[in-house]
Design a protein around this motif. Structure first.
Motif, short mmCIF file in Angstrom:
data_model
loop_
_atom_site.label_atom_id
_atom_site.label_comp_id
_atom_site.label_asym_id
_atom_site.label_seq_id
_atom_site.Cartn_x
_atom_site.Cartn_y
_atom_site.Cartn_z
N ALA A 62 17.14 -3.12 6.61
CA ALA A 62 15.86 -3.78 6.27
C ALA A 62 14.83 -3.15 6.81
CB ALA A 62 15.86 -5.12 6.84
N LYS A 63 13.50 -3.21 5.99
CA LYS A 63 12.45 -2.44 6.26
C LYS A 63 11.20 -3.48 6.26
CE LYS A 63 9.75 1.83 4.81
NZ LYS A 63 9.78 2.75 4.09
N GLN A 64 10.31 -3.14 7.20
CA GLN A 64 8.97 -3.67 6.99
C GLN A 64 8.13 -2.80 6.37
OE1 GLN A 64 6.19 -4.04 10.46
NE2 GLN A 64 6.35 -6.40 10.11
N VAL A 65 7.47 -3.32 5.10
CA VAL A 65 6.76 -2.37 4.31
C VAL A 65 5.20 -2.65 4.18
CG1 VAL A 65 8.77 -1.83 2.96
CG2 VAL A 65 7.50 -3.73 2.34
N PRO A 66 4.27 -2.17 3.63
CA PRO A 66 2.87 -2.44 3.76
C PRO A 66 2.94 -3.23 2.09
CG PRO A 66 3.06 -0.21 3.04
CD PRO A 66 4.32 -0.62 3.68
N ASP A 67 2.22 -4.18 2.18
CA ASP A 67 2.19 -4.88 0.88
C ASP A 67 1.15 -4.44 -0.08
OD1 ASP A 67 1.59 -6.97 -1.05
OD2 ASP A 67 0.96 -8.49 0.10
N THR A 68 1.75 -3.57 -1.02
CA THR A 68 1.37 -2.78 -1.97
C THR A 68 0.27 -3.53 -2.95
OG1 THR A 68 3.23 -3.10 -3.49
CG2 THR A 68 3.20 -1.16 -1.96
N ARG A 69 0.57 -4.86 -2.89
CA ARG A 69 -0.71 -5.51 -3.60
C ARG A 69 -1.94 -5.34 -2.85
NH1 ARG A 69 2.66 -10.85 -3.27
NH2 ARG A 69 2.79 -10.17 -1.42
N ASN A 70 -2.12 -5.02 -1.89
CA ASN A 70 -3.56 -5.00 -1.15
C ASN A 70 -3.65 -3.47 -0.73
OD1 ASN A 70 -4.20 -7.89 -0.70
ND2 ASN A 70 -1.97 -7.76 -0.08
N VAL A 71 -3.54 -2.50 -1.70
CA VAL A 71 -3.69 -1.04 -1.30
C VAL A 71 -5.36 -0.83 -1.24
CG1 VAL A 71 -3.21 1.36 -1.82
CG2 VAL A 71 -1.26 -0.36 -1.75
N GLY A 72 -5.70 -0.17 -0.27
CA GLY A 72 -7.34 0.29 -0.26
C GLY A 72 -7.32 1.57 -0.02
N LYS A 73 -8.55 1.85 0.33
CA LYS A 73 -8.95 3.32 0.48
C LYS A 73 -8.28 3.94 1.73
CE LYS A 73 -13.40 2.02 2.31
NZ LYS A 73 -13.32 2.64 3.84
N ASP A 74 -8.21 2.97 2.81
CA ASP A 74 -7.50 3.44 4.02
C ASP A 74 -5.99 3.57 4.05
OD1 ASP A 74 -10.25 3.76 4.95
OD2 ASP A 74 -10.24 1.81 5.41
N ARG B 264 0.18 2.53 8.06
CA ARG B 264 0.60 0.94 8.02
C ARG B 264 -0.38 0.02 9.02
NH1 ARG B 264 5.57 1.30 6.09
NH2 ARG B 264 6.43 3.37 6.03
N ALA B 265 -1.07 0.57 9.96
CA ALA B 265 -2.02 -0.19 10.71
C ALA B 265 -3.09 -0.91 9.74
CB ALA B 265 -2.55 0.39 11.76
N ALA B 266 -3.51 -0.12 8.61
CA ALA B 266 -4.39 -0.65 7.56
C ALA B 266 -3.99 -1.68 6.73
CB ALA B 266 -4.99 0.50 7.13
N LEU B 267 -2.68 -2.02 6.57
CA LEU B 267 -2.13 -2.65 5.53
C LEU B 267 -1.24 -4.00 6.10
CD1 LEU B 267 -0.70 0.10 3.16
CD2 LEU B 267 -2.92 -1.24 2.77
N PRO B 268 -1.44 -4.94 5.21
CA PRO B 268 -0.62 -6.23 5.58
C PRO B 268 0.77 -5.89 5.53
CG PRO B 268 -2.19 -6.89 4.08
CD PRO B 268 -2.38 -5.45 4.30
N ALA B 269 1.70 -6.45 6.46
CA ALA B 269 3.16 -5.91 6.47
C ALA B 269 4.07 -7.14 6.04
CB ALA B 269 3.59 -5.32 7.88
N ILE B 270 4.86 -6.59 5.12
CA ILE B 270 5.98 -7.74 4.67
C ILE B 270 7.42 -7.39 4.72
CG2 ILE B 270 4.25 -8.62 3.06
CD1 ILE B 270 5.46 -7.27 0.62
N PHE B 271 8.48 -8.17 4.52
CA PHE B 271 9.76 -7.93 4.55
C PHE B 271 10.01 -7.31 3.04
CE2 PHE B 271 13.73 -9.43 6.63
CZ PHE B 271 14.65 -8.87 5.83
N ASN B 272 10.55 -6.11 3.03
CA ASN B 272 10.80 -5.53 1.76
C ASN B 272 11.64 -6.25 0.97
OD1 ASN B 272 10.87 -3.32 -0.13
ND2 ASN B 272 12.98 -3.02 0.48
N PRO B 273 11.03 -6.74 -0.35
CA PRO B 273 11.66 -7.69 -1.19
C PRO B 273 13.16 -7.60 -1.47
CG PRO B 273 9.42 -7.08 -2.05
CD PRO B 273 9.91 -6.21 -1.05
N GLU B 274 13.47 -6.18 -1.92
CA GLU B 274 15.04 -6.14 -2.24
C GLU B 274 15.95 -6.38 -1.02
OE1 GLU B 274 15.40 -2.68 -4.85
OE2 GLU B 274 14.62 -4.12 -6.55
#
Length: 289
Positions: free
Chosen positions: A9-21, A31-41
């Motif tokens: 399992a991997k905790q991944v950044p929520d790619t729906r909320n990607v910004g300049k940082d 990773r500190a600049a992005l919300p983290a979620i459980f990788n869907p697959e």
């Protein structure tokens, strides 16, 4: 038959909320600049593991993840859904790993866990979309592998029967254990958290997540199951030169954030003339056809 299952399992950044940082200057994910979620697959993979557990009394399911201390959150999410244990690989030496270094770290951890019958992971992570880690783990461990799985139909006589997607359809294959399986996002969704398990494991944590003055430290000493397993490179007898940035031949040269904007719009009616005109325009501009 009872089985020992490890879910990658991997905790991944929520790619729906990607910004300049979203990226660091070194080309790694910030990773500190992005919300983290459980990788869907990986959630799809966990569901397959839990179904096997239900079919085979005595089976245990553990989640193996690599990341900063906050990645312990997805181990808790797995426990809430029915997993039995978890292991967090966390060490500065693991940071910045590409798929080669990641699969090396996971493989060394699986060797330390020992006597694993089945390793299940998602097909790919949304922060990389490479679909390489699962097959690389299988190769490093010298295990059989089945990719693009839709459902693990059952395990009998030391063999797993698996339905998998192929170009143009599906096929059912049989593979001997021990085995690595990667699961598609189109497989069954993972079950929701169980309220009783949430109450049982909500204070579970890895050592690095627990401050010295944490008021719940005594509770964790009283209930050992709340202490999640945390391993460093040294704990899994890993080679630092094969971990993190040192073990990653993949280098990101540039990252661009591209935003698509409509320059003009047209309003069409449902009249045949409007539809005919639109199709001709799309054909003339080579957008279709």
């Amino acid at each position: 038959m009872s089985l020992k299952i490890v879910v990658l399992a991997k905790q991944v950044p929520d790619t729906r909320n990607v910004g300049k940082d979203a990226m660091t200057a070194e080309g790694t994910v910030n990773r500190a600049a992005l919300p983290a979620i459980f990788n869907p697959e990986d959630l799809n993979a966990l569901e397959q593991a839990l179904r096997i557990k239900e079919q085979n009394p005595g089976t245990t399911v553990g989640l193996l993840t690599m990341g900063p201390p906050r990645a312990g959150e997805i181990i808790r999410e797995g426990l809430y859904r029915g997993a039995d244990t978890g292991w967090l690989l966390t060490d500065r030496l693991f940071a910045g790993a590409d798929t080669l270094a990641t699969s090396y770290a996971l493989a060394t951890a699986i060797k330390k866990i020992g006597d694993v019958d089945l390793v299940i992971g998602g097909r790919q992570a949304i922060d990389g979309d490479t679909a390489q880690v699962g097959p690389q783990v299988a190769q490093k461990l010298g295990l059989n592998q089945v990719t693009y799985a839709e459902e693990i139909l059952g395990i009998k006589n030391g063999k797993a029967t698996i339905r998998r997607m192929i170009d143009g359809g599906v096929e059912v294959v049989e593979a001997p254990l021990p085995l690595v399986v990667t699961v598609n996002g189109s497989a069954a969704e993972c079950r929701p958290a169980n309220a009783k398990l949430v109450m049982k494991y909500k204070y579970a944590a890895c050592p690095l997540e627990v401050a010295e003055d944490d008021s719940r430290k005594a509770l964790r000493e009283e209930r050992p199951y709340l202490n999640l397993i945390q391993w460093s490179v040294a704990d899994v007898d890993g080679d630092p030169s094969q971990c993190g940035m040192s073990g990653s031949p993949t280098k990101v040269k540039e990252v661009q954030s591209i935003a698509f904007q409509a320059k003009e719009s047209k309003t069409l009616t449902g009249a045949d003339a409007d539809i005919d005109g639109l199709i001709k325009e799309l054909l003339n501009d080579k957008i279709i056809g």
